[in-house]
Enzyme design. Sequence first.
Site, mmCIF file in Angstrom:
data_model
loop_
_atom_site.group_PDB
_atom_site.id
_atom_site.type_symbol
_atom_site.label_atom_id
_atom_site.label_comp_id
_atom_site.label_asym_id
_atom_site.label_seq_id
_atom_site.Cartn_x
_atom_site.Cartn_y
_atom_site.Cartn_z
ATOM 1 N N CYS A 192 54.875 -37.765 72.627
ATOM 2 C CA CYS A 192 55.881 -38.611 71.969
ATOM 3 C C CYS A 192 56.865 -39.209 72.967
ATOM 4 O O CYS A 192 57.374 -40.306 72.748
ATOM 5 C CB CYS A 192 56.623 -37.823 70.903
ATOM 6 N N TYR B 123 34.964 -51.076 59.322
ATOM 7 C CA TYR B 123 35.644 -50.858 60.591
ATOM 8 C C TYR B 123 35.092 -51.790 61.678
ATOM 9 O O TYR B 123 35.833 -52.500 62.354
ATOM 10 C CB TYR B 123 35.489 -49.383 60.999
ATOM 11 N N CYS C 205 59.521 -43.364 64.525
ATOM 12 C CA CYS C 205 58.483 -42.505 63.945
ATOM 13 C C CYS C 205 59.094 -41.534 62.930
ATOM 14 O O CYS C 205 59.901 -40.667 63.290
ATOM 15 C CB CYS C 205 57.784 -41.745 65.062
ATOM 16 N N GLU D 24 31.703 -50.999 70.162
ATOM 17 C CA GLU D 24 32.183 -50.355 68.932
ATOM 18 C C GLU D 24 31.123 -49.425 68.356
ATOM 19 O O GLU D 24 31.427 -48.326 67.900
ATOM 20 C CB GLU D 24 32.577 -51.412 67.884
ATOM 21 N N ASP E 208 40.588 -46.923 62.121
ATOM 22 C CA ASP E 208 39.691 -45.844 62.546
ATOM 23 C C ASP E 208 40.492 -44.540 62.556
ATOM 24 O O ASP E 208 41.661 -44.524 62.149
ATOM 25 C CB ASP E 208 39.062 -46.163 63.913
HETATM 26 S S1 SF4 Z 1 53.671 -42.197 66.607
HETATM 27 FE FE1 SF4 Z 1 55.139 -40.531 66.331
HETATM 28 S S2 SF4 Z 1 53.930 -38.660 66.498
HETATM 29 FE FE2 SF4 Z 1 52.700 -40.324 67.369
HETATM 30 S S3 SF4 Z 1 53.164 -40.243 69.557
HETATM 31 FE FE3 SF4 Z 1 54.534 -41.755 68.630
HETATM 32 S S4 SF4 Z 1 56.385 -40.549 68.193
HETATM 33 FE FE4 SF4 Z 1 54.759 -39.088 68.531
#
Ligand code: SF4
Length: 353
Positions: A199, A120, A208, A37, A138
């Site tokens: 994504c 952290y 998301c 870390e 983080d």
């Molecule tokens: S959290 Fe959202 S923005 Fe990030 S990779 Fe997954 S779908 Fe894409």
Amino acid sequence: MSRYSWLSERLLPWYREHRRELPWRRTTNPYPIWLSEVILQQTRVDQGLAYWQRFMEHYPSVTDLAAAKEDEVLKLWQGLGYYSRARNLLTAARQVVERHGGHFPADHNALLQLKGVGDYTAAAIASIAFGIPEPVVDGNVYRVLARLLLISTPIDSTAGKREFRERAAELLDAQAPGDHNQALMELGATVCTPRKPLCHQCPLADKCLARAHDAIDRLPVKVGKTKVRIRHFNYLHIEGPQGLVMERRGPGDIWEGLHQLPLVESTKALGSKGLLNSLRTFLPGAVPTARSERVVHVLSHQRIQAVFWRVSIALEPEFSSDRQWVPKDRIHSVAVPRLVERWLNGELPEKRV
Ligand code: SF4
């Protein structure tokens, strides 16, 4: 069952299948975990791995490191920069030996007392080595959470730090905090990257909110880089037999050339009375009848707080080449900002006023 159990159900299997195999992930010994870390705060994993291996070869245990000479440690650290961190590493190793008999304490607060160990690092050691449910936040976690939960509070503000930590604690899987924290960090490092996140490979994609609202590139927000301007938009939904009144946005501002519902911009959020006052000059005789919830739309330098108002009119609004009735069957072929599209698609709940 936690309201966020869906997160672990997706994240943990993904992590176990896709994580990068790194030597400090094969142990629950806090010493190599701590070392990794501290080193990874300075550099990327590929470069940091060689440093970690060198430290582990020279000092296989925290007791060996505690007995090292400072010059030796600095030499091994060479190239990583921030040499005070190398000195702190040595001091902390000596504290572990002197105060805790050579064993890292299994306690978040006691870990925080070690030299150079901040929130952290303490949370990472506590959760990964000891299974203590402490959330790790983080840079990678900030990015994933900002996007997943559509949080536009700047990550480098006091309010932002508090909010992100609280949300990370809510999401945390208390049964597997170490893997949960590492999985979020790994997702941010390898999939939810600052630019062009992958994504289509993300196990959280259908949950998301930034993806659903087309806000990925604008999150997370940082005040250090950009001063965010807050604006209050009141859109007027005026419907008649001819369709909907729409206008084209002029030059010199966001969304130039796109269409929108007639807009009253105010210096603060308006209630229905405030809107009625503004309408006296803008659209005499108009009365608000219903409104949406306040919607926050985040741009890189602006935060738009918008309300859509249905208004009934006594007089026809003034028309020009930039403002006109648009027949209902043509509305969806007109280019509008995503914010307006959400209203036109019926995605924003409304209530009577
Ligand atoms: S959290 Fe959202 S923005 Fe990030 S990779 Fe997954 S779908 Fe894409």
